[in-house]
Design an enzyme around this catalytic site. Structure first.
Site, PDB file in Angstrom:
ATOM      1  N   HIS A  47       2.176   1.826  -3.396  1.00 48.91           N
ATOM      2  CA  HIS A  47       1.149   2.401  -4.286  1.00 48.91           C
ATOM      3  C   HIS A  47       1.009   3.907  -4.038  1.00 48.91           C
ATOM      4  O   HIS A  47       0.855   4.694  -4.973  1.00 48.91           O
ATOM      5  CB  HIS A  47      -0.210   1.734  -4.061  1.00 48.91           C
ATOM      6  CG  HIS A  47      -0.263   0.302  -4.500  1.00 48.91           C
ATOM      7  ND1 HIS A  47       0.020  -0.089  -5.782  1.00 48.91           N
ATOM      8  CD2 HIS A  47      -0.562  -0.831  -3.826  1.00 48.91           C
ATOM      9  CE1 HIS A  47      -0.104  -1.409  -5.882  1.00 48.91           C
ATOM     10  NE2 HIS A  47      -0.451  -1.881  -4.699  1.00 48.91           N
ATOM     11  N   THR A  77       0.834  -1.210   0.000  1.00 43.81           N
ATOM     12  CA  THR A  77       0.000   0.000   0.000  1.00 43.81           C
ATOM     13  C   THR A  77       0.868   1.260   0.000  1.00 43.81           C
ATOM     14  O   THR A  77       0.577   2.232  -0.701  1.00 43.81           O
ATOM     15  CB  THR A  77      -0.907   0.004   1.250  1.00 43.81           C
ATOM     16  OG1 THR A  77      -1.684  -1.181   1.229  1.00 43.81           O
ATOM     17  CG2 THR A  77      -1.815   1.216   1.288  1.00 43.81           C
ATOM     18  N   ARG A  98      12.112 -15.126  -3.900  1.00 44.17           N
ATOM     19  CA  ARG A  98      10.983 -15.397  -3.015  1.00 44.17           C
ATOM     20  C   ARG A  98      10.662 -16.886  -2.941  1.00 44.17           C
ATOM     21  O   ARG A  98      10.234 -17.388  -1.906  1.00 44.17           O
ATOM     22  CB  ARG A  98       9.767 -14.572  -3.457  1.00 44.17           C
ATOM     23  CG  ARG A  98      10.002 -13.096  -3.187  1.00 44.17           C
ATOM     24  CD  ARG A  98       8.868 -12.184  -3.560  1.00 44.17           C
ATOM     25  NE  ARG A  98       9.035 -10.904  -2.859  1.00 44.17           N
ATOM     26  CZ  ARG A  98       8.154  -9.916  -2.906  1.00 44.17           C
ATOM     27  NH1 ARG A  98       7.059 -10.034  -3.624  1.00 44.17           N
ATOM     28  NH2 ARG A  98       8.376  -8.802  -2.225  1.00 44.17           N
TER      29      ARG A  98
END
Ligand code: NAD
Ligand code: ZN
Length: 343
Positions: free
Chosen positions: A43, A40, A200
């Site tokens: 963003h 977030t 990852r």
């Protein structure tokens, strides 16, 4: 105080001085010690269409934190200066049907810390007392800093029973990584983690994945055969927001399976509803954490041996926030922590 601020509409963030928050009678004031960077925040930094629609500058960003209470409002008796706390980032209304019934995670009037009100990437943050989690003794401070996304992982991973079940995790970002460890801790049999990023995938193995898969290279039906799975996955956790990942999950489910969807897609996703009907699947959206059942579960699972620490891969002083954001954005990272104690 020093704070990381979105000063005006448009890309970028600045580290600057802003006034310390003033607390009301039901609030607590927290001196921030460590924070985690969430997608977030990226963003908001990048100012994508969601951020442009949602964010009103100026705004102190950030919502994943641990800190120490330094002041409490006159109505606050449960908390005191010195308590080590984190914040539930969803500030709910307290008055709607669900809030009054104690189902606060279902509140439709939620305001996000660091999204709809000033957040935690600052030396101090103010929060209503109903949003404060007092950590139990012995918690690792870095782990405490990421209770918010850890809670997303726990909320999703425990949405369907995983004991003895075969689990698919789509997306091994920080939350998928933690969910993998939670599913392992909660007794899953096979945990297959699908993730295009090699860094990852390696982390997912450390977190307890049975098999990690690059979805561009391997079909999950082959993986099922290799593992000797009978019919398909019993539980899937969609943690990528990717359309192909959701469709792949649906087509690899066993009859009666459950798909918990945490990932936030940027666009509409079309799915074959026939598969949902004839396999009698349950799709369940997951948002935030249950207040405070998820927080309790996080705490007791840590005390009973759950280790999510390998999901934390990078640490920076807050002054180096640009490098911290770059590490989070690179994808070759798990959770990135900023330290606010070096003043
Ligand atoms: P992240 O973006 O770091 O991780 C997503 C991962 O999915 C990435 O590693 C990416 O490589 C991988 N991916 C991309 N395409 C894939 C595919 N086809 N198959 C499998 N994996 C693929 O995000 P995160 O911080 O770990 O969060 C996970 C998701 O949850 C994000 O979509 C985020 O927006 C969302 N989220 C939701 C909530 C909520 O309350 N619902 C809260 C926080 C985050
Ligand atoms: Zn409400």
């Amino acid at each position: 105080m020093r704070a990381i601020v979105k000063q005006q509409a448009g890309p970028g963030l600045v580290l600057t001085d802003v006034p310390e928050p003033v607390i009301g009678i039901n609030d607590v004031l927290v001196r921030v010690r460590k924070t985690g960077i969430c997608g977030t925040d990226l963003h908001i930094e990048a100012w994508d269409p969601w951020a442009a629609r949602t964010i009103h500058a100026p705004l102190v960003v950030g919502h994943e934190f641990v800190g120490e209470i330094v002041d409490v409002g006159s109505n606050v008796t449960d908390f005191q200066a010195g308590d080590l706390v984190s914040g539930e980032g969803h500030v709910v209304c307290g008055r709607c049907r669900h809030c009054l019934a104690g189902r606060r995670h279902l509140c439709a009037n939620t305001i996000g810390l660091g999204v709809g009100r000033d957040g935690a990437f600052a030396e101090f943050v103010a929060l209503p007392m109903a949003n404060v989690w007092h950590h139990w003794p012995g918690v690792d401070e870095e782990v405490a800093a990421i209770f918010d996304p850890f809670g997303n992982a726990v909320h999703t991973a425990l949405a369907f029973p995983v004991l003895g079940e075969d689990v698919l995790v789509s997306g091994a970002g920080p939350i998928g990584l933690m969910a993998t460890a939670v599913a392992r801790h909660a007794g899953a049999r096979h945990i297959v983690v699908s993730e295009p990023n090699a860094y990852r995938r390696a982390l997912a193995t450390r977190m307890g994945a049975t098999v990690v898969v690059d979805p561009r290279e391997r079909d999950l039906h082959d993986v099922q055969a290799e593992l000797g799975m009978v019919e398909g996955f019993d539980v899937a956790m969609e943690m990528s927001g990717n359309a192909a990942a959701l469709r792949t999950a649906i087509s690899n489910m066993a009859h009666g399976g459950g798909i918990a969807i945490l990932g936030i897609p940027t666009d509409e996703i079309s799915i074959d509803v026939n598969e949902i009907v004839f396999k009698m699947l349950t799709l369940r959206g997951i948002y935030g954490r249950e207040m405070y059942e998820t927080w309790y579960k996080m705490t007791v699972m840590l005390q009973s041996g759950l280790d999510i620490k390998p999901a934390i891969t990078h640490r920076f002083p807050y002054r180096d926030f640009e490098a911290a954001f770059a590490a989070a954005r690179s994808g070759d990272s798990g959770k990135v922590i900023m330290d606010w104690t070096a003043r």
